[in-house]
Design a protein around this motif. Structure first.
Motif, PDB file in Angstrom:
ATOM      1  N   SER A  14     -11.017  32.655 -16.586  1.00 36.53           N
ATOM      2  CA  SER A  14     -11.708  32.202 -17.792  1.00 36.53           C
ATOM      3  C   SER A  14     -11.068  32.819 -19.034  1.00 36.53           C
ATOM      4  CB  SER A  14     -13.197  32.525 -17.723  1.00 36.53           C
ATOM      5  OG  SER A  14     -13.415  33.909 -17.721  1.00 36.53           O
ATOM      6  N   LYS A  17      -7.835  30.823 -20.197  1.00 35.65           N
ATOM      7  CA  LYS A  17      -8.135  29.488 -20.741  1.00 35.65           C
ATOM      8  C   LYS A  17      -7.129  28.440 -20.256  1.00 35.65           C
ATOM      9  CE  LYS A  17     -10.444  31.173 -24.876  1.00 35.65           C
ATOM     10  NZ  LYS A  17      -9.924  32.534 -25.088  1.00 35.65           N
ATOM     11  N   SER A  26      -5.828  37.422 -25.703  1.00 40.72           N
ATOM     12  CA  SER A  26      -6.815  37.279 -24.634  1.00 40.72           C
ATOM     13  C   SER A  26      -6.878  38.534 -23.758  1.00 40.72           C
ATOM     14  CB  SER A  26      -6.552  36.025 -23.792  1.00 40.72           C
ATOM     15  OG  SER A  26      -5.214  35.900 -23.448  1.00 40.72           O
TER      16      SER A  26
END
Ligand code: CA
Length: 91
Positions: A14, A17, A26
């Motif tokens: 998750s 992405k 991220s």
């Protein structure tokens, strides 16, 4: 145990992405959001960048699933050492 492994995998997936590895942004977000209780310096961008460079075995500037597992292994290892020190009678 199984749910812990699933959490490790789904957290990575998750966070990327849809890509196959974590970029700077991220990775930082994952560390700050998920590992703030376990790691020091999660508010320190320079420290996170340094950690990312340390994990980046193939030096592509991103953290792959394999490299992410290196971090998890490192954290699990330091946790187990800490547990041994603080509670020698565990299990
Ligand atoms: Ca890499």
């Amino acid at each position: 145990m199984e749910s812990a492994i699933k959490t490790l995998v789904t957290t990575f997936l998750s966070s990327t992405k849809g890509k196959d590895s974590l970029d700077n942004k991220s990775f930082k977000k994952l560390v700050q959001k998920q590992l703030g209780g376990m790691m020091k310096d999660t508010n320190n961008s320079a420290a996170i960048n340094e950690m990312q460079e340390g994990l980046d075995a193939n030096s592509d500037g991103k953290v792959s699933f394999q490299e992410y597992l290196t971090l998890i292994g490192y954290l699990a290892n330091s946790l187990s050492q800490h547990e041994c020190e603080s509670n020698g009678t565990a299990s």
